[in-house]
Design a protein around this motif. Sequence first.
Motif: not given
Length: 412
Positions: A10-17, A55-64
């Motif tokens: 996540i530190r290198e490539r975030g935000p990620l689901s 389609k549908g609700p998006g996935a939660v994204l996480y970041e540092l």
Amino acid sequence: MNQRTVLELIRERGPLSRAQVARDTGLSKPTVSLALAALHSAGLVREVGRSSGGKGPGAVLYELNPKAGWVVGIDVGRRWVRAAIADITGTIAARRAERARARSARSLIGQIGEVAHALAAEAGLHWEQVTHATIGSPGVFDPLRGLVAMAPNLPGWGRQGIVEAVQDQLGTNVSFENDVNLAALGERARGHGRTLSDFVYLWIGTGIGIGIVLDGRLYRGSRGAAGEIGYLPIGTGDPHDRSTRRRGAFEEAAAAGGIVQVARDLGARPADSAERVFASARRGDRVALRAVEVEAGRLAMGIATIASVLDPEAVILGGGVGRSGDLLLEPIERELHALSPLRPRILVSELGDDAVLHGAVATALEAARREIFARSPVTEERAARATGTADARAPHETRSIHAVHAAREGGS
């Protein structure tokens, strides 16, 4: 191990689901859910919205989480003290540069403390929120004796107890590193070194030295003195002479003072600083241009020596003298071609005066991330109970970040 792997990704490539993390790490979704829950509970990652486009609700994204910790990097030199404060993502919140009070170690230590605490206040922080500080200065840090050796340009800096005095002044976790090593790390993080695995950062200023990066890692040597090329027996002075030995023959010849001496010997006026010599050369002054040629020849000799031992992809010029690549590159390359069949690329640093500072911040960030992770009290089991994401298999499935990188590079 799972949490570290997820956090690094996540530190290198975030935000990620969660799904992206699972795909890139090879961990199962339940394992990733547990790791993310633990990291979120510890305040190391945060939610930053949802993905879009499907389609549908998006996935939660996480970041540092930028507020998980703060670091201070300080570059202590003979002429300047430069400092910056950054959040755990590496974003610089405030910075300062002041003339160094280098008349004594005591005055310099006091200035370090004042600058660091002023930066925290400017960023709206209490000093207790700073996780780690890294100090860069000339010399070699000796952790056994608690001092910085081989720093003749900073009065009193090599005496016993200097490290403890700085730590007491700052009152947080503090690390010390040679300034040229930090410049190499700064170049690795933000300059030409981003695309190089093996390179040398050649600092030419009041002193001279190299920072060595091999296979993407800083090489310090058995006692931290790798790169102290100022002591190479190259130059016009007698390397056995006591005064020459104190700073080193190559430093006497090729650092800023050596350029000034050559210009004076050739009859240049005025020649009271390397900056003036280079300025005169840019105006076409023949004597100053000859002094620059002599300097380039000496640097080429040093580079030829370095290349025959380390075979780097590139040598990056930095420091006050090293910035004059417009005058130095062509004669260095010409002389190097005559001296050696080994000819690394010669580049001028992209970072200028900020190379050491960027390296200090990058080093403090690495230390702070370890410290923050180590003191995190939240386990995956506790996070699972809190979020209801417990999975009997998940705690037993582990994959290191090294395995993830290896899988990417191998195409698996």
